[in-house]
Design a protein around this motif. Structure first.
Motif, short mmCIF file in Angstrom:
data_model
loop_
_atom_site.label_atom_id
_atom_site.label_comp_id
_atom_site.label_asym_id
_atom_site.label_seq_id
_atom_site.Cartn_x
_atom_site.Cartn_y
_atom_site.Cartn_z
N ALA A 4 -5.67 -33.28 27.35
CA ALA A 4 -6.69 -32.53 28.27
C ALA A 4 -6.70 -33.26 30.00
N LEU A 5 -6.43 -34.43 29.84
CA LEU A 5 -6.22 -34.84 31.23
C LEU A 5 -5.04 -34.08 31.95
N CYS A 6 -3.93 -34.03 31.05
CA CYS A 6 -2.74 -33.32 31.68
C CYS A 6 -3.07 -31.98 32.19
N HIS A 7 -3.80 -31.12 31.44
CA HIS A 7 -4.35 -29.82 31.71
C HIS A 7 -5.28 -29.71 32.88
N ILE A 8 -6.19 -30.85 33.11
CA ILE A 8 -6.98 -30.78 34.13
C ILE A 8 -6.14 -31.08 35.41
N SER A 9 -5.38 -32.11 35.18
CA SER A 9 -4.44 -32.51 36.61
C SER A 9 -3.58 -31.16 37.26
N LEU A 10 -3.38 -30.27 36.22
CA LEU A 10 -2.57 -29.20 36.89
C LEU A 10 -3.38 -28.07 37.08
N GLY A 11 -4.88 -28.15 36.87
CA GLY A 11 -5.84 -27.27 37.41
C GLY A 11 -5.89 -26.23 36.39
N GLN A 12 -5.77 -26.49 35.17
CA GLN A 12 -5.77 -25.40 34.09
C GLN A 12 -7.10 -25.69 33.50
N GLN A 13 -7.60 -24.47 32.97
CA GLN A 13 -8.67 -24.49 32.24
C GLN A 13 -8.53 -24.88 30.57
N LEU A 14 -9.62 -25.49 30.18
CA LEU A 14 -9.52 -25.84 28.71
C LEU A 14 -10.22 -24.83 27.70
N ASN A 15 -9.30 -23.89 27.49
CA ASN A 15 -9.83 -22.57 27.00
C ASN A 15 -9.73 -23.13 25.41
N LEU A 16 -10.99 -23.64 25.02
CA LEU A 16 -10.96 -24.24 23.43
C LEU A 16 -11.05 -22.86 22.42
N TYR A 17 -10.24 -22.69 21.50
CA TYR A 17 -10.40 -21.83 20.67
C TYR A 17 -11.22 -22.56 19.55
N TRP A 18 -11.45 -21.86 18.39
CA TRP A 18 -12.51 -22.46 17.32
C TRP A 18 -11.91 -23.36 16.66
N ILE A 19 -10.47 -23.41 16.44
CA ILE A 19 -9.84 -24.28 15.43
C ILE A 19 -9.70 -25.50 16.11
N HIS A 20 -9.64 -25.40 17.62
CA HIS A 20 -9.82 -26.78 18.31
C HIS A 20 -11.08 -27.55 18.45
N LYS A 21 -11.95 -26.56 18.34
CA LYS A 21 -13.44 -27.32 18.13
C LYS A 21 -13.70 -27.91 16.93
N VAL A 22 -13.38 -27.13 15.70
CA VAL A 22 -13.10 -27.67 14.44
C VAL A 22 -12.55 -29.07 14.24
N GLY A 23 -11.43 -29.16 14.88
CA GLY A 23 -10.54 -30.39 14.98
C GLY A 23 -11.18 -31.43 15.42
#
Length: 474
Positions: A4-23
């Protein structure tokens, strides 16, 4: 979290799908339930975390300093922007506060291994706690023999008295865990071990449970000869263990459990134990007595206390040593007792890092279930002089400060360069080597972008009543 920190550092949004939230939820529930289970089963072991910081504190400090310094890249990227908000200022303040706390953290780090090499005391003696219980069943003659082979200085045993007055070695209140009483006396397997006579106790097998349960996952490393010996082991008497210690010129540390009130030797259990000591032929000065009851009747034996008392109280009772659990023996307490000529034994010490910390603290001996492991520790795992540690501390802080300042300067230069371009200009420069037709298209987009900006600032102001639509104009 790292991803997640890598995504944020590149300016990308964390588009979490339902499987991510369940995990994430499943991982959180598993972690919480695991911690609760550990606290329920080993709640009294949490002290080991604080003690471990004495060994790992200096290295954790450097690791945390490196991590927070690297985090400065993300903080600087958000703070150096022109459109600073209150959130950005709070973020910068929090980051600098954490960084300053880490710079000063060594002032709060206390480790006995930060000392001059010349001040290091001699290697602590290792006591075989119930013998060597990872190599043979605990409190058996084979276990004590294995401990002696590992070079222990003393043997530690748990003693209780049988129904007919024979002191024997047994840790538990019952015989169920370490014998085959469920097969021999199934109706009596929950009775107190001291309510069996010596003949009944001697008829039980004290080794088969070790091979079947493999409590320390060490059975696979045993030789075939050792396994055959373990299959035929019986319960060990106190006299047998003391005679073994006497032949090896070793000492003995005895933990005694008083039999229940209905026991026929309830009042004479101490005399029964002393009689066994005399029969064994071991010197009384090699036997250490732990119970606080009737110390006056065992003046010939060495006296130790299992309770952390004051120095004055220990002297009043005629006690010159303490046997304490590792969670009770802080470095300050150990130094105070040693300064008053009180020797300290700490138990259980099974890991090299804990043995190293206690060695630096100056303890005289440790009681261990793993003498075969501690035998391979000829020197503390790490030892650093105070001057050298101060040099490492100051150097790491200066390097971190230089890196953080460099990161903020670079990010400021980087963001100031980007503010001179709008997205279309950046895209145009990125495709400068494409065919001329593509370049012309990009130029047209740039011109339309500038025109639309002009409409926004002029035509809408001149013709507000027309409801001018920029999209239609373009």
């Amino acid at each position: 979290m790292i991803l997640a920190l890598c995504h944020i550092s590149l300016g990308q949004q964390l588009n979490l799908y339902w499987i991510h939230k369940v995990g994430v939820l499943a991982a959180l529930i598993t972690t919480v339930s695991g911690v609760v289970s550990i606290d329920d089963v080993w709640g009294d072991e949490w002290d080991i975390i604080l003690i471990s910081l004495q060994s790992t504190g200096p290295f954790l400090h450097i690791g945390a300093l490196a991590a927070v310094t690297a985090l400065g890249w993300l903080v600087a990227e958000h703070v150096v922007r022109a459109e600073r908000t209150k959130f950005h200022m709070i973020l910068l303040l929090v980051y600098l506060s954490v960084l300053l706390a880490l710079y000063m953290a060594p002032l709060a780090i206390s480790s006995p291994c930060i000392m001059d090499k010349n001040s290091l005391k001699s290697r602590p003696d290792v006591i075989g706690r119930r013998g060597a219980p990872m190599l043979a069943p605990e409190n058996t003659l084979m276990s004590f023999n294995k401990a002696l082979q590992q070079g222990v200085s003393s043997l530690e045993a748990d003693v209780t008295v049988s129904l007919d007055g024979v002191p024997f070695l047994m840790r538990d209140r019952t015989l169920k865990r370490t014998t085959d009483i469920a097969k021999v006396f199934p109706d009596r397997q929950h009775e107190d071990a001291s309510l069996f006579n010596w003949t009944e106790i001697r008829s039980l097998n004290a080794g088969q449970w070790f091979l079947e349960n493999d409590p320390f996952w060490t059975v696979g490393s045993l030789t075939g000869r050792d396994r055959n010996r373990i299959r035929n082991l019986t319960v060990c008497s106190l006299v047998e263990m003391l005679r073994l210690a006497a032949r090896a010129n070793r000492s003995a540390l005895l933990y005694l459990r008083r039999p229940p009130p209905e026991h026929p030797h309830y009042k004479t259990w101490i005399m029964d134990t002393l009689w066994a000591v005399q029969r064994s032929g071991i010197s009384q000065k090699r036997v250490t007595w732990t119970p606080d009851t009737d110390r006056g009747r065992v003046r010939g034996l060495q006296q130790t206390s299992l309770e952390k008392l004051s120095v004055e109280e220990l002297r009043h009772r005629g006690i010159s040593s303490l046997t304490l659990r590792y969670s009770q023996a802080s470095n300050k307490d150990i130094q105070d007792f040693l300064a008053n000529n009180m020797s300290v034994t700490v138990y259980p010490v099974n890991e090299p890092w804990l043995y190293s910390v206690l060695w630096c603290s100056g303890v005289s001996s440790v009681s261990s279930d793993t003498p075969q492991v501690l035998r391979k520790v000829p020197y503390p795992i790490w030892l650093m002089s105070p001057d050298k540690y101060c040099l490492v501390w100051i150097t790491s802080d200066l390097v971190s400060i230089a890196i953080v300042i460099g990161i903020f300067i670079f990010q400021k230069w980087r963001m100031s360069g980007m503010q001179n371009y709008n997205p279309e200009q950046i895209m145009l420069s990125a495709v400068a080597r494409r065919p001329s037709r593509d370049v012309n298209i990009m130029k047209e987009k740039l011109i339309f972008s500038e025109v639309s900006n002009g409409v926004t600032s002029t035509d809408e102001h001149l013709y507000p009543e027309n409801g001018y639509d920029i999209g239609q104009y373009k």
